[in-house]
Design a protein around this motif. Structure first.
Motif, PDB file in Angstrom:
ATOM      1  N   UNK A 478       0.862  -1.186   0.000  1.00 28.59           N
ATOM      2  CA  UNK A 478       0.000   0.000   0.000  1.00 28.59           C
ATOM      3  C   UNK A 478       0.896   1.232   0.000  1.00 28.59           C
ATOM      4  N   UNK A 479       0.919   1.975  -1.098  1.00 25.50           N
ATOM      5  CA  UNK A 479       1.599   3.267  -1.143  1.00 25.50           C
ATOM      6  C   UNK A 479       3.066   3.250  -0.781  1.00 25.50           C
ATOM      7  N   UNK A 480       3.786   2.192  -1.126  1.00 21.11           N
ATOM      8  CA  UNK A 480       5.194   2.085  -0.751  1.00 21.11           C
ATOM      9  C   UNK A 480       6.036   3.140  -1.461  1.00 21.11           C
ATOM     10  N   UNK A 481       6.867   3.830  -0.699  1.00 22.60           N
ATOM     11  CA  UNK A 481       7.930   4.661  -1.243  1.00 22.60           C
ATOM     12  C   UNK A 481       9.218   4.187  -0.593  1.00 22.60           C
ATOM     13  N   UNK A 482      10.287   4.040  -1.388  1.00 27.87           N
ATOM     14  CA  UNK A 482      11.537   3.524  -0.864  1.00 27.87           C
ATOM     15  C   UNK A 482      12.650   4.551  -0.987  1.00 27.87           C
ATOM     16  N   UNK A 483      13.643   4.436  -0.110  1.00 25.41           N
ATOM     17  CA  UNK A 483      14.812   5.298  -0.160  1.00 25.41           C
ATOM     18  C   UNK A 483      15.664   4.886  -1.355  1.00 25.41           C
ATOM     19  N   UNK A 484      16.129   5.855  -2.133  1.00 22.00           N
ATOM     20  CA  UNK A 484      16.743   5.555  -3.426  1.00 22.00           C
ATOM     21  C   UNK A 484      18.017   4.731  -3.311  1.00 22.00           C
ATOM     22  N   UNK A 485      18.786   4.894  -2.226  1.00 23.71           N
ATOM     23  CA  UNK A 485      20.062   4.194  -2.119  1.00 23.71           C
ATOM     24  C   UNK A 485      19.906   2.803  -1.529  1.00 23.71           C
ATOM     25  N   UNK A 486      19.147   2.683  -0.447  1.00 21.12           N
ATOM     26  CA  UNK A 486      19.036   1.403   0.253  1.00 21.12           C
ATOM     27  C   UNK A 486      17.796   0.621  -0.134  1.00 21.12           C
ATOM     28  N   UNK A 487      16.791   1.275  -0.749  1.00 25.52           N
ATOM     29  CA  UNK A 487      15.517   0.662  -1.121  1.00 25.52           C
ATOM     30  C   UNK A 487      14.677   0.272   0.088  1.00 25.52           C
ATOM     31  N   UNK A 488      15.041   0.718   1.286  1.00 26.21           N
ATOM     32  CA  UNK A 488      14.219   0.423   2.446  1.00 26.21           C
ATOM     33  C   UNK A 488      12.983   1.307   2.440  1.00 26.21           C
ATOM     34  N   UNK A 489      11.907   0.834   3.082  1.00 24.81           N
ATOM     35  CA  UNK A 489      10.635   1.553   3.102  1.00 24.81           C
ATOM     36  C   UNK A 489      10.770   2.840   3.913  1.00 24.81           C
ATOM     37  N   UNK A 490      10.351   3.958   3.353  1.00 26.40           N
ATOM     38  CA  UNK A 490      10.312   5.214   4.089  1.00 26.40           C
ATOM     39  C   UNK A 490       8.881   5.710   4.248  1.00 26.40           C
ATOM     40  N   UNK A 545      12.517  -5.149   3.879  1.00 22.75           N
ATOM     41  CA  UNK A 545      11.865  -5.074   2.578  1.00 22.75           C
ATOM     42  C   UNK A 545      12.818  -5.322   1.406  1.00 22.75           C
ATOM     43  N   UNK A 546      14.001  -4.642   1.347  1.00 21.60           N
ATOM     44  CA  UNK A 546      14.889  -4.882   0.195  1.00 21.60           C
ATOM     45  C   UNK A 546      15.324  -6.335   0.073  1.00 21.60           C
ATOM     46  N   UNK A 547      15.617  -6.980   1.197  1.00 20.24           N
ATOM     47  CA  UNK A 547      16.071  -8.373   1.168  1.00 20.24           C
ATOM     48  C   UNK A 547      14.977  -9.296   0.635  1.00 20.24           C
ATOM     49  N   UNK A 548      13.750  -9.095   1.091  1.00 25.29           N
ATOM     50  CA  UNK A 548      12.647  -9.943   0.642  1.00 25.29           C
ATOM     51  C   UNK A 548      12.381  -9.727  -0.837  1.00 25.29           C
TER      52      UNK A 548
END
Length: 560
Positions: A478-490, A545-548
């Protein structure tokens, strides 16, 4: 071959340490990639590039095939390998803002030192033809303290390493002073960034480079930092045309080609990937109309303008029939009928991206053309400004394209129950409702993770009750936005659906429930014991999130 059977670097290290013979085979592979990480945003230390480049070990020089220069911040310690440079910050050093003159002096000194040492201590010490890739990424550079590639470095790459097959650079205007250095006859991958799209000299150099590698180039990526008002129509086509005319009449940049027996022509007949972000369609249209792309076997295409309109197409088994693309879109808005007709002219599309293309009136009627790609289509990403994706169209898409694995869009009515139906979507793995949910003022779907989870549970329970629950769906976002370098959920929420295959897993899930996992969920009107269904739904944490996503095939978004 040893590396063919080993995928993870840690496994390669473990194998190499088992005996001397394997170590001798594997050790050179550790040094094929050299990262020069430029650290910024920290209190300054004495920056001595001479001593830093002196740290280069003999094996780095002997085996290096790829050089990456990148910027990173203090919170990216894991990015540091094997060593870093530091650009002094006058403001942090003095405790007060630095004047423009001093900042400019710092940058000029740092620029000269960095490039002189990069050429003398590294590039010219490599064997001729040894280097295969040179990438300078300036995404995270800070203009006042950053260094960049110089014309001397480009000249060294051209003279000493003319077998380079991958090149990424930022093409500043001062790098367009000498068009003769843009001669890379073995290039397969070229990515450049422009900070000003109004200079014909920069495009002159681009045409020179493309001409030099037209027999080898397979991927072309270009990106422009737009400082212009995107709502003002600019006569950019004249820039492309003027630069092309200047290149055709230039005798300097074709000397090396003529010595090799090549002709001064520009026809990218091996190009498979065109990725043109924020360059606007005029650049692609000019290349198309001038014949540069007339015989290109394009299979991967993305164009995006400064206003966010984008169209991306990926095909695994056929060409994209670019000859018919722009004639189909010349008249707009047309509710997407032009794109629909174009999609009907070929087969084999595996991924399509449509982002506010030609504005909100572009519509979604073009989805009817996707039925011609029913056997190949895997991913659909849609973002229409001012318009939501209707559930009835999603159901029709499921009926037409039985192999769909990924779908992402702003949905009209929240989470559609049909995505959990194995008959409707027999292979769907990832669903993302991209509707923005970060601010209460923008809300159309629930903000809190508990509310999103309740929607997910309700849809799953309905599917189980009907006996047709999907066996493939793993990720719902739902509405995921990720950090550009790490791809973790912000921002936003992502949920992982797990199904218990054996009793041992069931017991582990029960233990998790006792520790307070999401498996026991209370809704208004009673309790729902989810463990009895043999599955677990839990929220993915930001760092998880990035690992999965990597394990499931990589993070998906609206762009290639």
């Amino acid at each position: 071959m040893l590396t063919d059977k080993i995928e993870k670097p840690a496994d390669l290290i473990n194998v190499a340490l088992t005996c001397k013979w394997l170590y001798a085979v594997a050790a050179p592979l550790f040094y094929e990639k050299l990262i020069i990480a430029i650290r910024i945003g920290l209190p300054p230390n004495l920056w001595d590039p001479d001593s830093i480049f002196a740290k280069l070990k003999p094996q780095w020089i002997q085996y290096v095939r790829r050089i990456d220069v990148d910027y990173y911040y203090e919170d990216s310690e894991d990015y540091l390998r094997p060593w870093y440079l530091h650009i002094p910050d006058p403001e942090l050093e003095t405790g007060r803002p630095a004047d423009e003159r001093k900042t400019r002096e710092y940058k000029q000194v740092g620029q000269a030192l960095f490039n002189d040492n990069l050429v003398e201590k590294l590039i010219t010490r490599l064997s001729a033809g040894q280097l295969k890739a040179f990438n300078f990424d300036t995404r995270y550079a800070m203009d006042g303290r950053s260094v960049d590639i110089s014309i001397a470095t480009l000249r060294a790459l051209c003279q000493y390493q003319n077998t380079i097959s991958q090149l990424k650079i930022t093409l500043r205007e001062d790098l367009a002073d000498d068009c003769t250095v843009y001669d890379f006859p073995c290039l397969k991958y070229f990515k450049f960034e422009l900070q000003d799209r109004s200079s014909p000299e920069q495009y002159h150099c681009i045409y020179a480079l493309l001409s030099s590698c037209q027999n080898t180039l397979e991927e072309f990526h270009c990106h422009t930092d737009m400082f212009d008002n995107p709502f003002v129509e600019l006569p950019v086509s004249t820039v492309f045309e003027d630069a092309y005319s200047d290149w055709r009449s230039c005798e300097k940049c074709s000397q090396q080609q003529l010595l090799r027996g090549d002709q001064k022509v520009l026809n990218l007949h091996r190009l498979k990937v065109w990725n043109c972000k924020e360059m606007d369609q005029p650049f692609f249209e000019f290349c198309f109309k001038s014949g540069i792309l007339q015989y290109s076997p394009l299979k991967n295409f993305l164009t995006q303008d400064a206003a966010g309109n984008a169209l991306g197409l990926v095909s695994d088994s056929s060409r994209l029939n670019i000859n018919e693309l722009f004639p189909s879109l010349e008249k707009h808005p047309n509710s997407g009928l032009g794109l629909q007709k174009y999609l009907e002219t070929f087969e084999g599309l595996s991924k399509i991206i449509v982002s506010s293309f030609h504005g909100r009136e572009f519509g979604i009627d073009w989805t009817a053309g996707l039925k011609h790609h029913a056997d190949s289509l895997k991913q659909v990403h849609v973002k229409l400004m001012g318009k939501r994706f209707p559930v009835k169209v999603l159901k029709e898409l499921g009926r037409n394209c039985r192999g769909l694995e990924v779908f992402a869009s702003e949905m009209e009515d929240g989470l559609p129950a049909c995505i959990f139906n194995k008959d409707a979507f027999p292979k769907l793995k990832y669903f993302h409702d991209t509707t923005y949910i970060g601010s209460p003022e923008w809300l159309d779907i629930p903000l809190h993770s508990e509310q999103c989870l309740s929607l997910l549970y309700s849809a799953l329970r309905h599917g189980i009750r009907e006996g047709d629950l999907s066996e493939t769906l793993k990720i719902v976002c739902f509405g995921i936005r990720t950090e550009s370098l790490t791809q973790k959920i912000v921002q936003g929420h992502a949920f992982l659906i797990r199904r218990s295959a054996i009793e041992g897993e069931r017991e582990e899930e029960e233990e998790e429930e006792d520790r307070g996992s999401h498996s026991n969920w209370n809704e208004a009107g009673g309790a729902f014991d989810f463990k009895s269904l043999g599955m677990d739904v839990r929220r993915l944490e930001p760092l998880e999130y990035p690992e999965v996503m990597d394990r499931l095939g990589g993070h998906t978004d609206l762009y290639l």
